[in-house]
Design a protein around this motif. Structure first.
Motif, PDB file in Angstrom:
ATOM      1  N   TYR A  26      10.332   1.461  20.607  1.00 30.88           N
ATOM      2  CA  TYR A  26       9.920   0.471  19.562  1.00 30.88           C
ATOM      3  C   TYR A  26      10.562   0.738  18.217  1.00 30.88           C
ATOM      4  O   TYR A  26      10.656   1.598  17.760  1.00 30.88           O
ATOM      5  N   PHE A  27      11.245  -0.432  17.840  1.00 34.53           N
ATOM      6  CA  PHE A  27      11.794  -0.366  16.420  1.00 34.53           C
ATOM      7  C   PHE A  27      11.133  -1.513  15.663  1.00 34.53           C
ATOM      8  O   PHE A  27      11.441  -2.826  15.610  1.00 34.53           O
ATOM      9  N   ARG A  28       9.894  -0.897  14.723  1.00 39.09           N
ATOM     10  CA  ARG A  28       8.946  -1.806  14.203  1.00 39.09           C
ATOM     11  C   ARG A  28       9.067  -1.518  12.616  1.00 39.09           C
ATOM     12  O   ARG A  28       7.969  -1.167  12.087  1.00 39.09           O
ATOM     13  N   GLN A  29      10.386  -1.439  12.032  1.00 38.07           N
ATOM     14  CA  GLN A  29      10.479  -0.843  10.825  1.00 38.07           C
ATOM     15  C   GLN A  29       9.524  -1.718   9.710  1.00 38.07           C
ATOM     16  O   GLN A  29       9.648  -3.231   9.903  1.00 38.07           O
ATOM     17  N   PRO A  30       9.005  -1.485   8.740  1.00 36.12           N
ATOM     18  CA  PRO A  30       8.463  -2.257   7.608  1.00 36.12           C
ATOM     19  C   PRO A  30       9.294  -3.282   7.234  1.00 36.12           C
ATOM     20  O   PRO A  30      10.210  -2.865   6.854  1.00 36.12           O
ATOM     21  N   TYR A  31       8.499  -4.527   7.157  1.00 33.11           N
ATOM     22  CA  TYR A  31       9.253  -5.859   6.701  1.00 33.11           C
ATOM     23  C   TYR A  31      10.452  -6.487   7.408  1.00 33.11           C
ATOM     24  O   TYR A  31      11.048  -7.279   6.799  1.00 33.11           O
ATOM     25  N   GLU A  57       0.745  -8.289  -1.500  1.00 30.09           N
ATOM     26  CA  GLU A  57       1.926  -8.644  -1.769  1.00 30.09           C
ATOM     27  C   GLU A  57       2.764  -7.410  -1.070  1.00 30.09           C
ATOM     28  O   GLU A  57       3.949  -7.375  -1.221  1.00 30.09           O
ATOM     29  N   LEU A  58       1.997  -6.120  -0.562  1.00 23.81           N
ATOM     30  CA  LEU A  58       2.981  -5.021   0.057  1.00 23.81           C
ATOM     31  C   LEU A  58       2.866  -5.300   1.535  1.00 23.81           C
ATOM     32  O   LEU A  58       3.417  -4.378   2.316  1.00 23.81           O
ATOM     33  N   GLY A  59       1.702  -6.328   2.103  1.00 22.96           N
ATOM     34  CA  GLY A  59       1.867  -6.249   3.633  1.00 22.96           C
ATOM     35  C   GLY A  59       0.741  -5.586   3.988  1.00 22.96           C
ATOM     36  O   GLY A  59       0.542  -5.559   5.353  1.00 22.96           O
ATOM     37  N   ASN A  60      -0.155  -4.971   3.397  1.00 21.93           N
ATOM     38  CA  ASN A  60      -1.615  -4.735   3.653  1.00 21.93           C
ATOM     39  C   ASN A  60      -2.415  -5.825   4.034  1.00 21.93           C
ATOM     40  O   ASN A  60      -2.392  -6.860   3.096  1.00 21.93           O
ATOM     41  N   ILE A  61      -3.051  -5.928   5.131  1.00 20.64           N
ATOM     42  CA  ILE A  61      -3.819  -6.816   5.387  1.00 20.64           C
ATOM     43  C   ILE A  61      -5.143  -6.488   5.941  1.00 20.64           C
ATOM     44  O   ILE A  61      -5.407  -5.509   6.676  1.00 20.64           O
ATOM     45  N   VAL A  62      -6.319  -7.205   5.624  1.00 25.41           N
ATOM     46  CA  VAL A  62      -7.717  -6.975   6.439  1.00 25.41           C
ATOM     47  C   VAL A  62      -8.106  -8.097   6.675  1.00 25.41           C
ATOM     48  O   VAL A  62      -8.291  -9.179   5.806  1.00 25.41           O
ATOM     49  N   GLY A  63      -8.764  -8.134   7.851  1.00 28.40           N
ATOM     50  CA  GLY A  63      -9.621  -9.411   8.549  1.00 28.40           C
ATOM     51  C   GLY A  63     -11.217  -9.012   8.430  1.00 28.40           C
ATOM     52  O   GLY A  63     -11.396  -7.783   9.204  1.00 28.40           O
ATOM     53  N   TRP A  64     -11.966  -9.661   7.481  1.00 29.04           N
ATOM     54  CA  TRP A  64     -13.297  -9.203   7.357  1.00 29.04           C
ATOM     55  C   TRP A  64     -14.264 -10.031   8.273  1.00 29.04           C
ATOM     56  O   TRP A  64     -14.107 -11.309   8.442  1.00 29.04           O
ATOM     57  N   TRP A  65     -15.106  -9.494   8.860  1.00 30.28           N
ATOM     58  CA  TRP A  65     -16.401  -9.993   9.624  1.00 30.28           C
ATOM     59  C   TRP A  65     -17.452  -9.905   8.664  1.00 30.28           C
ATOM     60  O   TRP A  65     -17.941  -8.890   8.327  1.00 30.28           O
ATOM     61  N   ALA A 123       0.556  -1.050   5.556  1.00 31.82           N
ATOM     62  CA  ALA A 123       2.122  -1.200   5.506  1.00 31.82           C
ATOM     63  C   ALA A 123       2.699   0.138   5.593  1.00 31.82           C
ATOM     64  O   ALA A 123       1.909   1.110   4.964  1.00 31.82           O
ATOM     65  N   GLU A 124       3.858   0.186   6.156  1.00 26.41           N
ATOM     66  CA  GLU A 124       4.648   1.458   6.134  1.00 26.41           C
ATOM     67  C   GLU A 124       4.111   2.591   6.346  1.00 26.41           C
ATOM     68  O   GLU A 124       4.322   3.496   5.453  1.00 26.41           O
ATOM     69  N   GLU A 125       3.249   2.857   7.410  1.00 26.75           N
ATOM     70  CA  GLU A 125       2.520   4.229   7.465  1.00 26.75           C
ATOM     71  C   GLU A 125       3.652   5.364   8.106  1.00 26.75           C
ATOM     72  O   GLU A 125       3.318   6.434   7.520  1.00 26.75           O
ATOM     73  N   GLU A 126       4.411   4.996   8.706  1.00 27.13           N
ATOM     74  CA  GLU A 126       5.545   6.141   9.234  1.00 27.13           C
ATOM     75  C   GLU A 126       6.535   6.639   8.136  1.00 27.13           C
ATOM     76  O   GLU A 126       6.828   7.574   8.295  1.00 27.13           O
ATOM     77  N   GLY A 127       6.685   5.701   6.941  1.00 29.10           N
ATOM     78  CA  GLY A 127       7.570   5.932   6.361  1.00 29.10           C
ATOM     79  C   GLY A 127       9.110   6.010   6.792  1.00 29.10           C
ATOM     80  O   GLY A 127       9.884   6.676   6.314  1.00 29.10           O
ATOM     81  N   ARG A 129      11.167   3.635   6.749  1.00 27.85           N
ATOM     82  CA  ARG A 129      12.146   2.917   6.161  1.00 27.85           C
ATOM     83  C   ARG A 129      12.170   3.348   4.555  1.00 27.85           C
ATOM     84  O   ARG A 129      13.267   3.618   4.016  1.00 27.85           O
ATOM     85  N   PHE A 130      11.067   3.606   3.830  1.00 27.18           N
ATOM     86  CA  PHE A 130      11.334   3.957   2.498  1.00 27.18           C
ATOM     87  C   PHE A 130      10.916   5.415   2.327  1.00 27.18           C
ATOM     88  O   PHE A 130      10.899   6.011   1.387  1.00 27.18           O
ATOM     89  N   GLY A 131      10.710   6.436   3.443  1.00 26.26           N
ATOM     90  CA  GLY A 131      10.686   7.844   3.295  1.00 26.26           C
ATOM     91  C   GLY A 131       9.420   8.122   2.961  1.00 26.26           C
ATOM     92  O   GLY A 131       9.029   9.517   3.147  1.00 26.26           O
ATOM     93  N   LEU A 132       8.542   7.561   2.517  1.00 26.54           N
ATOM     94  CA  LEU A 132       7.035   7.875   2.146  1.00 26.54           C
ATOM     95  C   LEU A 132       6.086   7.485   2.910  1.00 26.54           C
ATOM     96  O   LEU A 132       5.927   6.262   3.228  1.00 26.54           O
ATOM     97  N   ALA A 133       5.509   8.505   3.850  1.00 24.98           N
ATOM     98  CA  ALA A 133       4.656   7.863   4.680  1.00 24.98           C
ATOM     99  C   ALA A 133       3.200   7.343   4.121  1.00 24.98           C
ATOM    100  O   ALA A 133       2.929   7.767   3.057  1.00 24.98           O
ATOM    101  N   CYS A 134       2.607   6.345   4.768  1.00 27.67           N
ATOM    102  CA  CYS A 134       1.361   5.790   4.206  1.00 27.67           C
ATOM    103  C   CYS A 134       1.504   5.148   2.868  1.00 27.67           C
ATOM    104  O   CYS A 134       0.547   5.195   2.117  1.00 27.67           O
ATOM    105  N   LEU A 135       2.473   4.450   2.790  1.00 28.46           N
ATOM    106  CA  LEU A 135       2.758   3.883   1.467  1.00 28.46           C
ATOM    107  C   LEU A 135       1.618   2.763   1.339  1.00 28.46           C
ATOM    108  O   LEU A 135       1.115   2.692   0.028  1.00 28.46           O
ATOM    109  N   GLY A 136       1.606   1.970   2.148  1.00 27.41           N
ATOM    110  CA  GLY A 136       0.414   0.703   1.968  1.00 27.41           C
ATOM    111  C   GLY A 136      -0.970   1.369   1.427  1.00 27.41           C
ATOM    112  O   GLY A 136      -1.656   0.847   0.813  1.00 27.41           O
TER     113      GLY A 136
END
Ligand code: GLV
Ligand code: MN
Ligand code: MN
Length: 407
Positions: A26-31, A57-65, A123-127, A129-136
Motif C-alpha cells: 500500500y501507498f497511502r501517503q498523507p494528503y 484542518e490537518l486531516g484528523n477526524i473523529v466520529g462521535w457516538w 493524520a500522518e501517523e507513519e511520518g 511524507r513529512f518525516g515526523l511520526a504521529c504528526l496529527g
C-alpha cells in the motif's frame, strides 16, 4: 440511513485503495489521493452510523457516538489510515475498522454509553511524507505547535500547508488541530501486532505494556564529487564509504546491546553511476528499551561515523529529527483488559513500534493498546497479515473494553 457494513465488508471496500498492482503493498501517503479517499470513506461510514463527525484542518477526524443527553469527556478509540511506502493493509486501518465494528457490536448488545465514544483517525501517523511520526496526534495532544509543523516539507519540497490545501483541507495561520485535551477521558488503540510474540504465545489478542523509546536522526555525510575512473582510490573523499561503514557500525552496536538501529532511507547527490558522490544523506531509526540506552546508542553510532569521516576525509553533521521517550501504558487498565474475558488472560507485551497511543499516553491520557496476532510477524511490508477470525476476536475484545470504559 445507509445499511451498516460488517467488518468483512468494510475491509473488502478498503482493500483496493492505494494498493500497488506490482507489489500488493500500500501507498497511502498523507494528503495524497489514496489517503484522501480513505478519509472520505471514513466520513461516510461514520455518518451512515449516525456518528457526529468532527474534523480539523490537518486531516484528523473523529466520529462521535453521543446518545441523547450524553456529554462530557469521551472514550476514544481508533488509529490511522496512512501507510508507510509499500506498507501492509493492517497497520492503522485495522484499528479504525475494528473501532467502527466494535460500536456496531455494542449497539447490537443494546449497550448505551454513559459517556461519548469516539472513533478517531489521526493524520500522518507513519511520518512517511513529512518525516515526523504521529504528526496529527502530536498536534491534537498539544505535543507540537502548528508554527513548527507548518515548516515541515516533504521529499519534493512541498510545505505541509500546501499539501493540506491540495487535498482539499483549509489550514490557516492559526493552530487549527483538533484539540483533544480535556475532551478525552481515555484512549484505546487496536493495532496489528508487528512481531511474533502472539504467534509464539498462541494468543489471538494481546495487550501493550509499553513502547520503547525511539527516534529518527538525519546523517549528512559530505565529501568531494569526482570522476569514478580517473580518481585514484587513495585520492577520494567518498561520503558513500563513510555512510556504508556507519550502517555496518550501527547494526553491530544495536545487535551487541539487544537494541534496534536501521538505515532505511538514503539520498545521494548527484546519484550518478560514474561519479564519486558529493553528499549522502541517510536517516537512522534507533530504538532501545530505555531513554538512556537510546541516547548512548545514538552517541556511539555518531562517534563511529565521525571517526570514519576523519579517515575518509569527509565530514558529518547529525540532526535528531524526532525523539519519542519511553511510554508505559496505564498498568491497571492493561491488567483489567488482559484479565477480563473467557479463556485465560491475554498476554501483556511491550512493543518497539511507535503509535498515536504513545503520544496520547505521554500527554497524560490513560491509554491502552490491543494487538491482533500477525502470523507472518512482518510489518511495514506487503507481507503483513492478520487472519479474519483473529480480527473478529479483536473486535470483540475492543467492544468489551469500550463497554467497560464507557459504561
Ligand atoms: C510506526 O509504525 C513506527 O514505529 O515507526
Ligand atoms: Mn500503526
Ligand atoms: Mn506503522
Amino acid at each position: 440511513m445507509e445499511p451498516i457494513l460488517s467488518f468483512e465488508q468494510m475491509w473488502r471496500d478498503l482493500a483496493p485503495v492505494g494498493r500497488s498492482a506490482e507489489s500488493g503493498g500500500y501507498f497511502r501517503q498523507p494528503y495524497a489521493a489514496a489517503e484522501t479517499e480513505l478519509r472520505a470513506w471514513f466520513d461516510e461510514v461514520c455518518r451512515s452510523r449516525g456518528l457526529e463527525v468532527e474534523s480539523d484542518e490537518l486531516g484528523n477526524i473523529v466520529g462521535w457516538w453521543r446518545p441523547e443527553g450524553v456529554d462530557g469527556p469521551g472514550v476514544l478509540t481508533g488509529s490511522h489510515l496512512d501507510s508507510v511506502l509499500d506498507g501492509g493493509a493492517y497497520d492503522g486501518p485495522l484499528g479504525v475498522v475494528s473501532a467502527l465494528a466494535a460500536i456496531d457490536v455494542l449497539r447490537e448488545r443494546g449497550f448505551v454509553p454513559a459517556r461519548p465514544v469516539g472513533v478517531s483517525v489521526f493524520a500522518e501517523e507513519e511520518g512517511s511524507r513529512f518525516g515526523l511520526a504521529c504528526l496529527g496526534s502530536r498536534l491534537a495532544a498539544g505535543a507540537m505547535s502548528w508554527e513548527k509543523a507548518r515548516e515541515l516539507r516533504d521529499r519534493d519540497g512541498v510545505f505541509l500547508p500546501d499539501a493540506l490545501v491540495a487535498s482539499g483541507l483549509e489550514p490557516t495561520d492559526a493552530d487549527k488541530a483538533w484539540d483533544l485535551r480535556g475532551r478525552v477521558e481515555c484512549f484505546v488503540e487496536l493495532h496489528v501486532e508487528q512481531g511474533r510474540d502472539l504467534v509464539d504465545r498462541a494468543a489471538a489478542v494481546g495487550v501493550a505494556s509499553e513502547i520503547w523509546p525511539h527516534g529518527r536522526y538525519r546523517f549528512d555525510f559530505t565529501g568531494e564529487a569526482n570522476h569514478a575512473g580517473t580518481t585514484r582510490m587513495e585520492d577520494r573523499h567518498d561520503p558513500m564509504l563513510t555512510y556504508a561503514m556507519t550502517a555496518l557500525a550501527a547494526n553491530k552496536q544495536a545487535r551487541l546491546a539487544g537494541e534496534r538501529a536501521t538505515f532505511g532511507r538514503v539520498d545521494v547527490a548527484p546519484n550518478g553511476t560514474n561519479a564519486v558522490p558529493s553528499r549522502v544523506t541517510a536517516w537512522l531509526d534507533a530504538r532501545c528499551a530505555t531513554d538512556g540506552g537510546l541516547a548512548s546508542l545514538v552517541a556511539a553510532i555518531e562517534k563511529q561515523a565521525t571517526e570514519r569521516a576523519d579517515r575518509d576525509g569527509t565530514s558529518l553533521s547529525m540532526t535528531a529529527e524526532s525523539v519519542s521517550g519511553a511510554v508505559a501504558f496505564d498498568a491497571g487498565l492493561a491488567g483489567r483488559i488482559a484479565a477480563d474475558h473467557e479463556g485465560g488472560d491475554w498476554p501483556i507485551i511491550p512493543t518497539m513500534a511507535g503509535h498515536d497511543a504513545g503520544i496520547l499516553s505521554a500527554a497524560g491520557i490513560p491509554t491502552a493498546m490491543l494487538f491482533v496476532r500477525n502470523p507472518t510477524g512482518v510489518s511495514h511490508s506487503p507481507a503483513e497479515h492478520a487472519e479474519m477470525a483473529d480480527c473478529l476476536v479483536g473486535v470483540g475484545a475492543l467492544a468489551d473494553t469500550l463497554e467497560r470504559l464507557a459504561g
